[in-house]
Design an enzyme around this catalytic site. Structure first.
Site, PDB file in Angstrom:
ATOM      1  N   ALA A  63       0.825  -1.209   0.000  1.00 55.74           N
ATOM      2  CA  ALA A  63       0.000   0.000   0.000  1.00 55.74           C
ATOM      3  C   ALA A  63       0.860   1.260   0.000  1.00 55.74           C
ATOM      4  O   ALA A  63       1.996   1.258   0.491  1.00 55.74           O
ATOM      5  CB  ALA A  63      -0.919   0.008   1.215  1.00 55.74           C
ATOM      6  N   ALA A  84       1.977   2.259   3.428  1.00 55.52           N
ATOM      7  CA  ALA A  84       3.073   1.411   3.914  1.00 55.52           C
ATOM      8  C   ALA A  84       4.383   1.797   3.252  1.00 55.52           C
ATOM      9  O   ALA A  84       5.437   1.819   3.895  1.00 55.52           O
ATOM     10  CB  ALA A  84       2.743  -0.052   3.636  1.00 55.52           C
ATOM     11  N   ARG A 122       1.895  -9.380  -5.102  1.00 58.81           N
ATOM     12  CA  ARG A 122       1.975 -10.142  -6.347  1.00 58.81           C
ATOM     13  C   ARG A 122       2.702  -9.369  -7.452  1.00 58.81           C
ATOM     14  O   ARG A 122       3.063  -9.936  -8.473  1.00 58.81           O
ATOM     15  CB  ARG A 122       0.564 -10.503  -6.819  1.00 58.81           C
ATOM     16  CG  ARG A 122      -0.100 -11.592  -5.999  1.00 58.81           C
ATOM     17  CD  ARG A 122      -1.411 -12.035  -6.626  1.00 58.81           C
ATOM     18  NE  ARG A 122      -2.413 -10.981  -6.572  1.00 58.81           N
ATOM     19  CZ  ARG A 122      -3.283 -10.838  -5.583  1.00 58.81           C
ATOM     20  NH1 ARG A 122      -3.253 -11.679  -4.555  1.00 58.81           N
ATOM     21  NH2 ARG A 122      -4.173  -9.866  -5.594  1.00 58.81           N
ATOM     22  N   TYR A 159      -0.123 -13.419   0.416  1.00 57.32           N
ATOM     23  CA  TYR A 159      -0.207 -13.134   1.845  1.00 57.32           C
ATOM     24  C   TYR A 159      -0.002 -14.389   2.690  1.00 57.32           C
ATOM     25  O   TYR A 159       0.633 -14.342   3.757  1.00 57.32           O
ATOM     26  CB  TYR A 159      -1.560 -12.511   2.186  1.00 57.32           C
ATOM     27  CG  TYR A 159      -1.858 -11.211   1.466  1.00 57.32           C
ATOM     28  CD1 TYR A 159      -0.849 -10.413   0.948  1.00 57.32           C
ATOM     29  CD2 TYR A 159      -3.175 -10.779   1.318  1.00 57.32           C
ATOM     30  CE1 TYR A 159      -1.120  -9.228   0.295  1.00 57.32           C
ATOM     31  CE2 TYR A 159      -3.468  -9.586   0.662  1.00 57.32           C
ATOM     32  CZ  TYR A 159      -2.442  -8.821   0.153  1.00 57.32           C
ATOM     33  OH  TYR A 159      -2.741  -7.654  -0.496  1.00 57.32           O
ATOM     34  N   LEU A 164      -4.121  -3.144   4.502  1.00 59.50           N
ATOM     35  CA  LEU A 164      -5.079  -3.495   3.460  1.00 59.50           C
ATOM     36  C   LEU A 164      -6.323  -2.615   3.541  1.00 59.50           C
ATOM     37  O   LEU A 164      -6.535  -1.910   4.531  1.00 59.50           O
ATOM     38  CB  LEU A 164      -5.472  -4.975   3.602  1.00 59.50           C
ATOM     39  CG  LEU A 164      -4.321  -5.983   3.487  1.00 59.50           C
ATOM     40  CD1 LEU A 164      -4.794  -7.385   3.842  1.00 59.50           C
ATOM     41  CD2 LEU A 164      -3.727  -5.949   2.081  1.00 59.50           C
ATOM     42  N   HIS A 216      -9.570  -5.938   7.013  1.00 56.33           N
ATOM     43  CA  HIS A 216      -8.770  -5.895   8.237  1.00 56.33           C
ATOM     44  C   HIS A 216      -9.063  -7.042   9.192  1.00 56.33           C
ATOM     45  O   HIS A 216      -8.142  -7.693   9.709  1.00 56.33           O
ATOM     46  CB  HIS A 216      -8.978  -4.553   8.952  1.00 56.33           C
ATOM     47  CG  HIS A 216      -8.325  -3.410   8.250  1.00 56.33           C
ATOM     48  ND1 HIS A 216      -8.462  -2.100   8.666  1.00 56.33           N
ATOM     49  CD2 HIS A 216      -7.522  -3.369   7.152  1.00 56.33           C
ATOM     50  CE1 HIS A 216      -7.783  -1.305   7.862  1.00 56.33           C
ATOM     51  NE2 HIS A 216      -7.200  -2.050   6.932  1.00 56.33           N
ATOM     52  N   LYS A 235      -5.986   1.425  11.059  1.00 50.75           N
ATOM     53  CA  LYS A 235      -7.314   1.803  11.514  1.00 50.75           C
ATOM     54  C   LYS A 235      -8.225   2.034  10.310  1.00 50.75           C
ATOM     55  O   LYS A 235      -7.734   2.404   9.229  1.00 50.75           O
ATOM     56  CB  LYS A 235      -7.243   3.040  12.425  1.00 50.75           C
ATOM     57  CG  LYS A 235      -6.403   4.211  11.875  1.00 50.75           C
ATOM     58  CD  LYS A 235      -7.145   5.023  10.848  1.00 50.75           C
ATOM     59  CE  LYS A 235      -6.315   6.109  10.245  1.00 50.75           C
ATOM     60  NZ  LYS A 235      -6.937   6.658   9.007  1.00 50.75           N
ATOM     61  N   ARG A 265     -11.502   5.211  -0.141  1.00 52.25           N
ATOM     62  CA  ARG A 265     -12.202   6.041   0.848  1.00 52.25           C
ATOM     63  C   ARG A 265     -13.563   6.493   0.350  1.00 52.25           C
ATOM     64  O   ARG A 265     -14.405   6.927   1.129  1.00 52.25           O
ATOM     65  CB  ARG A 265     -11.339   7.255   1.202  1.00 52.25           C
ATOM     66  CG  ARG A 265     -10.071   6.910   1.966  1.00 52.25           C
ATOM     67  CD  ARG A 265      -9.140   8.094   2.086  1.00 52.25           C
ATOM     68  NE  ARG A 265      -7.931   7.773   2.808  1.00 52.25           N
ATOM     69  CZ  ARG A 265      -6.867   7.167   2.261  1.00 52.25           C
ATOM     70  NH1 ARG A 265      -6.913   6.820   0.986  1.00 52.25           N
ATOM     71  NH2 ARG A 265      -5.800   6.901   2.984  1.00 52.25           N
ATOM     72  N   ASP A 294     -12.341   6.611   8.353  1.00 51.35           N
ATOM     73  CA  ASP A 294     -10.972   6.960   7.992  1.00 51.35           C
ATOM     74  C   ASP A 294     -10.345   7.934   8.986  1.00 51.35           C
ATOM     75  O   ASP A 294      -9.210   7.739   9.425  1.00 51.35           O
ATOM     76  CB  ASP A 294     -10.948   7.558   6.583  1.00 51.35           C
ATOM     77  CG  ASP A 294      -9.545   7.768   6.068  1.00 51.35           C
ATOM     78  OD1 ASP A 294      -8.695   6.870   6.263  1.00 51.35           O
ATOM     79  OD2 ASP A 294      -9.272   8.822   5.477  1.00 51.35           O
TER      80      ASP A 294
END
Length: 323
Positions: free
Chosen positions: A13, A16, A38, A59, A75, A80, A98, A166, A178
């Site tokens: 992500a 991340a 992937r 994963y 993710l 989650h 979160k 979002r 969010d």
């Protein structure tokens, strides 16, 4: 546990890549060891700062890696709970972005799985690790502003990209899930209290809340805050007491939104400012997590705390469901 905690990340992500990956790599007592994606091209930016990174192409392979002790999950929201439970079943410690759940009731399964595994599981609620929030909490709870009477909060940004998760109801999108965690959880963290009542007026677009105006009552003080994903970027929290006021100017994205500062507005209109220019709450979060894993000390933001914040989000969404 001796030595650093070996971490793996489920998914490449953007958050991340830009924040939590570098934070894990930089944190004392942590080692970023693996990534699951992937797409090899998505691994390249991670290997730029962590050359010895092992890349798994799924994963499940990362969860089966015996080297990995802790997993970070960035993710989409609706994934989650599923992957936190899978990581716990694999015997991993878990730090999940979160909101870790979409509904308060889902915490039952997470807490049970955590306890059965005997590992640590937590929501990545980084602000409680930042010294500006610890300082604000200490000041409010020590009586520096007298009796607390009112709390105000705001957090907004402008996101009109309909392809962004979002803005997708099926992915658990919306402003409250969010960023509502910030105006709700920070109030609970500073005061140690839960709301007695809560109501909200919400604007909806395609099943996603784009603006929410919340009002609540706590024991001894009132509260109002708003969140928006359709407004100019802004964030602020104020704790207003009988003898003073505490204001946080970059409360949720310190270093990105601006310098972390805590203003103490005293009698006589004197203002004392404490600055925290160097603190990185993502690094501090990882270090706190690793200390809890290695030393068995209590984690500052357990699932039980996050559950209370999700309860407020649930109440606000239910209250504003009719638009």
């Amino acid at each position: 546990m001796a030595g650093p905690v070996n971490w793996g990340i489920l998914g490449a992500a953007k958050f991340a890549r830009e924040h939590m990956g570098p934070a894990i790599h930089a944190a004392s007592g942590a080692r970023l060891a693996a990534l699951a994606t992937r797409d090899p091209d998505k691994a390249a930016p991670f290997r730029a700062f962590c050359p010895d990174l092992v890349v798994h192409d799924n994963y499940h392979a990362l969860l089966a890696d015996p080297v990995i002790a802790a997993v970070y999950i960035p993710l989409p929201n609706h994934m989650h709970v599923e992957w936190t439970l899978k990581a716990l079943a694999a015997g991993k410690h878990v730090l999940c972005e979160k909101p870790i759940t979409l509904r308060e009731a889902e915490f039952d399964d997470l807490i049970a799985a955590r306890d059965a595994a005997g590992t640590l599981a937590a929501e990545a609620y980084m602000i409680v690790h930042h010294p500006q929030w610890q300082h604000a909490r200490d000041m409010v709870q020590s009586g520096a502003i007298g009796a607390l009477r009112h709390v105000t909060g705001a957090v907004s940004f402008d996101n009109r990209d309909m392809a962004n998760i979002r803005n997708q109801a099926a992915s658990g999108g919306g402003g409250l899930r969010d960023i509502g965690v910030y105006v709700f959880g920070s109030t609970r963290f500073v005061t140690g209290q839960e709301p007695l009542s809560l109501s909200a007026r919400i604007d909806w677009e395609n099943g996603v809340d784009t603006f929410a105006d919340m009002h609540a009552t706590f024991e001894g003080f009132t509260y109002n805050a708003y969140t928006s994903i359709r407004m100019h970027p802004y964030q602020e929290m104020c704790f207003h007491g009988e003898a003073g006021l505490i204001r946080l100017t970059a409360p949720f994205n310190a270093g990105v939104f601006g310098e972390a500062r805590v203003e103490w507005h005293k009698p006589g209109l004197e203002v004392e400012v404490k600055r925290f220019p160097a603190a990185n709450h993502y690094v501090l979060q990882v270090e706190a997590f690793c200390r809890s894993v290695r030393e068995g000390i209590a984690y500052p933001c357990p699932l039980e705390f996050s559950r209370g914040t999700q309860a407020m989000i649930d109440q606000a969404l239910a209250s504003g469901a009719d638009g």
